[in-house]
Motif scaffolding. Structure first.
Motif, PDB file in Angstrom:
ATOM      1  N   ASN A 564       0.830  -1.211   0.000  1.00  0.00           N
ATOM      2  CA  ASN A 564       0.000   0.000   0.000  1.00  0.00           C
ATOM      3  C   ASN A 564       0.859   1.254   0.000  1.00  0.00           C
ATOM      4  O   ASN A 564       0.540   2.259  -0.663  1.00  0.00           O
ATOM      5  N   ARG A 565       1.953   1.179   0.741  1.00  0.00           N
ATOM      6  CA  ARG A 565       2.865   2.320   0.816  1.00  0.00           C
ATOM      7  C   ARG A 565       3.524   2.585  -0.540  1.00  0.00           C
ATOM      8  O   ARG A 565       3.823   3.740  -0.875  1.00  0.00           O
ATOM      9  N   THR A 568       0.423   3.616  -3.368  1.00  0.00           N
ATOM     10  CA  THR A 568      -0.236   4.916  -3.182  1.00  0.00           C
ATOM     11  C   THR A 568       0.467   6.033  -3.932  1.00  0.00           C
ATOM     12  O   THR A 568      -0.164   6.745  -4.733  1.00  0.00           O
ATOM     13  N   SER A 571       0.257   5.437  -7.726  1.00  0.00           N
ATOM     14  CA  SER A 571      -1.091   5.727  -8.242  1.00  0.00           C
ATOM     15  C   SER A 571      -1.344   7.222  -8.319  1.00  0.00           C
ATOM     16  O   SER A 571      -1.941   7.719  -9.284  1.00  0.00           O
ATOM     17  N   ASP A 572      -0.877   7.939  -7.308  1.00  0.00           N
ATOM     18  CA  ASP A 572      -1.064   9.393  -7.322  1.00  0.00           C
ATOM     19  C   ASP A 572      -0.368  10.022  -8.522  1.00  0.00           C
ATOM     20  O   ASP A 572      -0.892  10.974  -9.133  1.00  0.00           O
TER      21      ASP A 572
END
Length: 802
Positions: A564-565, A568, A571-572
């Motif tokens: 997730n780290r 994120t 994806s941003d």
């Protein structure tokens, strides 16, 4: 971000095509329109009142122009009562009034009053009443004629129309209707009775006066539901017979014979016709009516009454007529209506132009409006006859043609029978147009159109009244359209809100917030059924993820937090550059550009996003290394490989009937995935397809890597490594690398292995990040030296792995 013209045109076509199926709001609007049409057909009392209020406004704003009036009101005013005593006056005095009016040249006298009982001042009644009267005096009184006889004789000398009262109740005791035959004798178009106003009884005058009168007409005006007088019945059913109004009988007494004719069509009454005597030209004097046999009164400004010097245009004091003080000019040739304005006698009526108007003035206005229409009609006929005569027609033929061309009814204030249908049709058409436009153009532009159309219709209605005396109601169509607009606007708002909520729900995880809002505001740009369009596809995968996962065998939550780290910020970087996240597949990201929203420079945005992802990864690795150093644990850097490719793809909702996702399919997608897999072999982080490179060569540092046939494809493509942005592209070092790399590839494809190897070493020195690339080529050169490629080799490398 902007859209191309083609995209906008395509979106516009989808906007109209995509909303053909009726929405719930349109169905509600259809139901409302049907209900409004049904109400309009029923035409309830409240609707009639609302309609005529508009017509009242027109008359207040522009009353009938005042011209030379052929009508005079002989007013029983306060002055007359003071001089001659209280009402009722002796019939002998009224006889004197009739004779004085006749002597002053009036054409006809109409009484806005009636005499149902015998005069108590008649000599015979006085003789019977006074018991103390001596025999001689009693005999002398009995020998005198009755006051009714005196008045009847005066009526014989001057044409007089007596008034009658039509009642909705039985007649009062000791009072009865007339025995005089009604002048209504003929029907044209059918029986008018179903449409005429009905009264239970008719109260007439004493028989002597009824017999002496030149005409007999009811003066019951009959106010409308709100109490205002706008229309006056010209014919009504009183008891069992059709009876005429006072004004009709005054006209018949002067111009007509003993016959009145009704005219009607399928919708109701259209006119009352008075048969004209030969000395006045013969034919018919036509008075247009509404469907119920009523005529619209075109009011002038209200007149003043009870004035000392008879300063009003209509009113002349009865006392001045009797004393000879009334100028003959005010009476000669006039239609005289005898009525009252004195307090206690006056019949006050509310009209469109005045809140308080004596009832006798209503009759006078009716006569004036008839004469004004007749004068305008005659003038128009004369002008047309003159024009036709100039064209060679003789007088008789010209007159006949002029009368055929010009409709006399058009000179009267009227609300024709077809107006109901026209207004209903207007409401239906306007409602249907709204149902088409509101869901497509939106409420704002439709509101602008509504104001323009409403203003136009209001102007048209005013024009028809002002120029043609035609009453056309726009209030009901307008109210219907406003109600439909409110329903459709709310429905449109609710539908768009739901659509925005659906779009946000569907794309909130895949698009940047700005793109999601754009798509929510313009959902017509979204094609969920599937469409083919050029797109740029990105695949990103973590290298060596399997070995990294093994270090988290005892800490699966830690592995999840790491993924997730990582995902994120990556994806941003995609979302902030107008990309769409297609899906996450473990440690892999699939994204694309140019759908669902158009991104004209999608190739450049994708390349910028790929470089930004590497920058975000460097920042994450730096933060993790610092954390590992602090904790005294081993640090394993993360690395990714990215593949970018551009080509035509099919994009839309894909899946089963139970579950589907917005995704993309096509050969360009597969090639992008293969390019991501080749990034490890070629020792670069980002591998770009030739179509993407062709669109971005001037904006990024692109280095040709090879011509390769990826696994599963026979067609070769040229691939490039994306090494940096435009600033790095413009550096001397990169340009030197491009030249040396090009020379190395030329030597390699020419099978000049020695030169190719030498140039590969030079290239590796020029850019250390390409060490893996040139190590790959040195290995291939060594292999080809041992086992040269087959004859006809074109330098294409056939990949054996994904």
């Amino acid at each position: 971000m902007t859209e191309s013209t083609a995209d906008r045109n395509q979106s516009a076509r989808k906007t109209w095509r995509g909303r053909i199926v009726p929405t719930a709001g349109v169905m509600v609007a259809l139901s409302l329109l049907l209900a409004a049409t049904t109400i309009r057909i029923a035409d309830p009392a409240w609707l009639q009142t609302a309609r005529v209020v508009t017509f009242d406004l027109y008359q207040r704003l522009s009353p009938r122009p005042i011209s030379e009036s052929p009508v005079v009101i002989v007013d029983i005013d306060e002055k007359s009562l003071a001089a001659l005593g209280q009402w009722p006056w002796p019939r002998s005095l009224i006889a004197d009034l009739i004779d004085k009016l006749g002597a002053n040249g009036v054409k006809v006298i109409g009484f806005d009053a009636f005499f149902p009982e015998y005069d108590r001042m008649s000599p015979a009644i006085v003789a019977e009443t006074l018991e103390s009267l001596d025999a001689e005096s009693r005999k002398a009184l009995l020998a005198l004629p009755s006051n009714e006889s005196v008045m009847a004789e005066a009526m014989g000398r001057t044409k007089t129309v007596v008034g009658q009262v039509a009642l909705h109740t039985p007649p009062p005791e000791n009072q009865q209707g007339t025995k005089i035959r009604t002048p209504f004798r003929a029907e044209m178009g059918g029986d008018p009775r179903p449409f005429l106003a009905r009264y239970r009884s008719l109260v007439a005058n004493v028989p002597e006066l009824e017999a002496a009168a030149a005409g007999h007409g009811f003066f019951s005006i009959g106010a409308e539901l709100d109490g205002k007088v706008r229309r006056v019945p010209l014919l009504a059913i009183a008891g069992e017979e059709i009876r005429p109004a006072l004004t009709v009988e005054m006209l018949r007494a002067v111009f007509g014979n003993n016959t009145l004719i009704s005219r009607r069509d399928a919708a109701g009454m259209t006119a009352v016709q008075i048969q004209i005597r030969p000395e006045f030209g013969g034919g018919g004097f036509i008075l247009p009516t509404d469907a119920q046999g009523r005529i619209w009164v075109h009011f002038a400004k209200p007149d003043v009454y009870n004035t000392a010097g008879n300063t009003g245009r209509l009113y002349v004091s009865a006392s001045d007529v009797l004393t000879g003080q009334a100028p003959k000019l005010r009476l000669d040739g006039k239609f005289a209506i005898v009525g009252a304005s004195a307090a206690g006698l006056v019949d006050i009526r509310e009209t469109p132009v005045a809140n308080r108007m004596p009832g006798v003035e209503v009759h006078a206005n009716l006569l004036e409006s008839i004469f004004a229409a007749e004068a305008a009609y005659s003038q128009s006929i004369q002008q047309r006859v003159a024009a036709l005569s100039k064209n060679g027609l003789d007088g008789t033929a010209a007159m006949r043609q002029a009368m055929a061309e010009i409709d006399k009814a058009s000179f009267f204030l009227r609300y024709p029978n077809y107006a109901n249908s026209a207004e209903m049709f207007l409401a239906i058409v306007a409602g249907i147009i709204l149902m088409i436009l509101v869901p497509r153009l939106g409420p704002l532009w439709t509101l602008v159109g509504l104001f323009v159309a409403g203003g136009t219709l209001a102007g048209l209605s005013w024009y028809l009244y002002k120029t043609h005396l035609l009453l056309f109601d726009v209030t009901y169509p307008g109210a219907t359209v406003v109600a439909l607009y409110a329903v459709l606007t709310y429905s449109n708002y609710a539908r768009e809100t739901a659509e925005k909520r659906r779009v946000r729900s569907a794309f909130g995880q895949y698009l940047s917030p700005a793109l999601v809002e754009q798509l929510a505001e313009h959902p017509e740009r979204l094609t969920l059924g599937g469409e083919t369009k050029p797109m740029t596809i990105l695949f990103c995968d973590v290298r060596g993820f399997t070995s990294i996962s093994e270090t988290y065998k005892t800490d699966p939550q830690g592995l999840t937090e790491l993924i997730n780290r990582l995902l994120t910020p990556l994806s941003d970087a995609i979302l902030s550059r107008h990309g769409t996240i297609d899906k996450y597949m473990g440690d892999c990201i699939m994204a694309f550009w140019n759908a669902p929203m158009a991104v004209p420079d999608h190739e450049r945005q994708a390349c910028a996003a790929a470089l930004a992802m590497l920058s975000e990864l460097d920042a994450l690795n730096a933060a993790r290394k610092a954390e590992a150093d602090t904790a005294g644990t081993e640090f394993q850097p993360l690395a990714v490989g990215i593949g970018l490719n551009t080509g035509d793809c099919v994009v839309g909702n894909m899946g089963s009937a139970q579950r589907f996702d917005y995704s993309v399919l096509g050969d360009a997608v597969n090639l992008s995935a293969r390019l991501e897999g080749q990034s490890r072999d070629y020792g670069v982080s980002i591998v770009v397809g030739e179509d993407t490179a062709a669109k971005t060569a001037d904006d990024f540092a692109l280095l040709e890597l090879d011509r390769i046939a990826v696994k599963g494809k026979t067609e070769a493509v040229t691939i490039y490594g994306l090494l940096g942005d435009k600033d790095y592209r413009d550096t001397d070092d990169f340009q030197a690398l491009v030249r040396a790399n090009g020379a190395m590839l030329d030597a390699y494809r020419a099978q000049d292995w020695d030169r190719a190897e030498t140039l590969a070493n030079e290239c590796r020195i020029l850019n250390e990040s390409t060490t893996g690339l040139y190590a790959l080529y040195k290995a291939r050169i060594a292999a080809y030296r041992q086992d040269p490629p087959a004859a006809g080799w074109n330098g294409v490398y056939v990949a054996t792995t994904k």
